[in-house]
Design a protein around this motif. Structure first.
Motif, short mmCIF file in Angstrom:
data_model
loop_
_atom_site.label_atom_id
_atom_site.label_comp_id
_atom_site.label_asym_id
_atom_site.label_seq_id
_atom_site.Cartn_x
_atom_site.Cartn_y
_atom_site.Cartn_z
N GLY A 190 0.78 -1.22 0.00
CA GLY A 190 0.00 0.00 0.00
C GLY A 190 0.81 1.27 0.00
N ASN A 191 2.15 1.12 0.01
CA ASN A 191 2.98 2.31 -0.01
C ASN A 191 2.80 3.08 -1.30
OD1 ASN A 191 5.48 4.03 0.51
ND2 ASN A 191 5.96 3.00 -1.41
N ARG A 192 2.54 4.38 -1.16
CA ARG A 192 2.34 5.20 -2.35
C ARG A 192 3.23 6.42 -2.35
NH1 ARG A 192 -3.79 6.57 -2.45
NH2 ARG A 192 -2.90 8.20 -3.71
N LEU A 193 4.00 6.59 -1.28
CA LEU A 193 4.82 7.78 -1.16
C LEU A 193 5.94 7.75 -2.21
CD1 LEU A 193 4.73 10.17 0.72
CD2 LEU A 193 6.28 8.95 2.26
N SER A 194 6.09 8.85 -2.94
CA SER A 194 7.04 8.84 -4.06
C SER A 194 8.47 9.13 -3.61
CB SER A 194 6.62 9.87 -5.12
OG SER A 194 6.74 11.19 -4.62
N ILE A 195 8.63 9.58 -2.37
CA ILE A 195 9.97 9.76 -1.82
C ILE A 195 9.99 9.11 -0.44
CG2 ILE A 195 11.72 11.40 -1.05
CD1 ILE A 195 10.56 13.41 -3.03
N THR A 196 10.94 8.20 -0.22
CA THR A 196 11.04 7.55 1.08
C THR A 196 12.49 7.49 1.51
OG1 THR A 196 11.01 5.43 -0.10
CG2 THR A 196 8.97 6.12 0.98
N PRO A 197 12.74 7.61 2.83
CA PRO A 197 14.10 7.47 3.32
C PRO A 197 14.55 6.02 3.21
CG PRO A 197 12.57 7.90 5.14
CD PRO A 197 11.78 7.95 3.88
N VAL A 198 15.84 5.84 3.01
CA VAL A 198 16.43 4.50 2.96
C VAL A 198 17.48 4.43 4.06
CG1 VAL A 198 17.85 2.92 1.59
CG2 VAL A 198 16.05 4.26 0.47
N ALA A 199 17.43 3.38 4.86
CA ALA A 199 18.40 3.23 5.95
C ALA A 199 19.77 2.91 5.37
CB ALA A 199 17.95 2.12 6.89
N ALA A 200 20.82 3.28 6.11
CA ALA A 200 22.19 3.07 5.63
C ALA A 200 22.46 1.60 5.35
CB ALA A 200 23.19 3.63 6.64
N ASP A 201 21.98 0.72 6.23
CA ASP A 201 22.27 -0.71 6.01
C ASP A 201 21.51 -1.23 4.80
OD1 ASP A 201 19.83 -0.51 7.30
OD2 ASP A 201 20.08 -2.37 8.41
N GLU A 202 20.34 -0.69 4.53
CA GLU A 202 19.58 -1.08 3.34
C GLU A 202 20.31 -0.60 2.08
OE1 GLU A 202 15.17 -0.70 5.46
OE2 GLU A 202 15.98 0.97 4.29
N TRP A 203 20.79 0.64 2.15
CA TRP A 203 21.52 1.20 1.02
C TRP A 203 22.74 0.34 0.67
CZ3 TRP A 203 20.62 5.29 -2.26
CH2 TRP A 203 21.69 5.65 -3.09
N LEU A 204 23.53 0.02 1.69
CA LEU A 204 24.76 -0.74 1.46
C LEU A 204 24.44 -2.14 0.95
CD1 LEU A 204 26.76 0.45 4.59
CD2 LEU A 204 27.16 1.08 2.19
N PHE A 205 23.40 -2.73 1.51
CA PHE A 205 23.01 -4.07 1.09
C PHE A 205 22.63 -4.10 -0.39
CE2 PHE A 205 19.94 -7.54 0.59
CZ PHE A 205 20.67 -8.59 1.12
N ILE A 206 21.89 -3.11 -0.80
CA ILE A 206 21.46 -3.05 -2.21
C ILE A 206 22.67 -2.80 -3.13
CG2 ILE A 206 20.11 -1.70 -3.87
CD1 ILE A 206 17.99 -1.41 -1.59
N GLN A 207 23.59 -1.97 -2.67
CA GLN A 207 24.81 -1.76 -3.46
C GLN A 207 25.58 -3.07 -3.63
OE1 GLN A 207 25.47 0.79 -5.17
NE2 GLN A 207 24.89 2.70 -4.15
N GLU A 208 25.60 -3.90 -2.58
CA GLU A 208 26.27 -5.20 -2.68
C GLU A 208 25.54 -6.10 -3.66
OE1 GLU A 208 29.23 -6.15 -1.46
OE2 GLU A 208 29.37 -4.04 -0.86
N LEU A 209 24.22 -6.06 -3.63
CA LEU A 209 23.43 -6.85 -4.57
C LEU A 209 23.80 -6.51 -6.01
CD1 LEU A 209 19.74 -6.88 -3.26
CD2 LEU A 209 21.34 -8.79 -3.39
N VAL A 210 23.98 -5.24 -6.26
CA VAL A 210 24.32 -4.81 -7.62
C VAL A 210 25.68 -5.40 -8.02
CG1 VAL A 210 24.86 -2.83 -9.06
CG2 VAL A 210 23.01 -2.68 -7.40
N LYS A 211 26.62 -5.40 -7.08
CA LYS A 211 27.96 -5.91 -7.37
C LYS A 211 27.94 -7.41 -7.66
CE LYS A 211 30.41 -2.57 -4.46
NZ LYS A 211 30.99 -2.47 -3.11
N THR A 212 27.19 -8.15 -6.85
CA THR A 212 27.20 -9.61 -7.01
C THR A 212 26.46 -10.03 -8.28
OG1 THR A 212 25.18 -9.84 -5.71
CG2 THR A 212 27.28 -9.97 -4.52
N GLU A 213 25.52 -9.23 -8.70
CA GLU A 213 24.78 -9.51 -9.93
C GLU A 213 24.12 -10.88 -9.92
OE1 GLU A 213 26.10 -8.32 -13.68
OE2 GLU A 213 27.46 -6.76 -12.94
N VAL A 214 23.71 -11.32 -8.74
CA VAL A 214 23.00 -12.59 -8.68
C VAL A 214 21.49 -12.37 -8.74
CG1 VAL A 214 24.75 -13.88 -7.43
CG2 VAL A 214 23.08 -12.53 -6.16
N PHE A 215 21.10 -11.17 -8.99
CA PHE A 215 19.65 -10.92 -9.06
C PHE A 215 19.15 -11.06 -10.48
CE2 PHE A 215 22.04 -6.96 -9.29
CZ PHE A 215 21.54 -6.35 -10.41
#
Length: 155
Positions: free
Chosen positions: A130-155
């Motif tokens: 139900g989230n509809r907000l077009s701007i949301t804060p991202v936690a530092a650990d979430e940010w870093l985790f997603i950056q790691e996902l991009v590097k591993t390219e296992v997605f």
DNA sequence: GCCAACGTTGGC
DNA sequence: GCCAACGTTGGC
């Protein structure tokens, strides 16, 4: 420095548009919660994920940087603009924007479905039902985790 | 195209 | 200040 996630429908404005322009105003936001973040919280140097909404599939497509903090969104004053709001005036602007600069386009889109599979991202606001907000804060650990996902390219 | 979820508007 | 009606968002 803070992290954010900002949605745009790619048919209106995409990561490729931003890459081509290098820098762009993030205008047209007409939601008070998002407005408050644009006006009061986002600072030069903050980083944000660029999220393509209403697209198949929806997901994160890259990174941008805030290069100008909140200032009045003049598209609200332009009667010919689709985001025109007659209740906003130059003396009392109702809506705000920031300027963002292109940083990076990911080699692949990180889909919403993929992001939801990761326990560490369960609390991400954009993933909540139900989230509809077009701007949301991202936690530092979430940010870093997603950056790691991009590097591993296992997605 | 459907529709659930949410935000806004306006009558009372 | 309440809340029904309406409009919009956005995943599916």
């Amino acid at each position: 420095m803070a992290y954010w996630l900002m949605k745009s429908e790619p048919t209106a404005f995409s990561i490729d548009d931003l890459e081509r322009l290098t820098v762009s105003g993030w205008d047209g936001v007409r939601n008070y919660q998002a407005r408050n973040m644009l006006r009061d919280q986002m600072q030069v140097g903050d980083l944000a994920f660029f999220y393509h909404s209403n697209s198949k599939p929806a997901g994160i497509v890259g990174v941008m940087r805030v290069v100008k903090a909140g200032y009045p969104d003049d598209t609200a004053l332009d009667a010919s603009n689709p985001h025109y709001d007659p209740s906003s005036t130059p003396d009392n602007p109702r809506w705000y924007q920031v300027d963002v600069a292109f940083v990076q386009k990911f080699p692949r889109l990180l889909s919403l479905a993929m992001l939801k599979q990761h326990v560490l991202l369960q609390e991400m606001q954009v993933l909540r039902k139900g989230n509809r907000l077009s701007i949301t804060p991202v936690a530092a650990d979430e940010w870093l985790f997603i950056q790691e996902l991009v590097k591993t390219e296992v997605f």
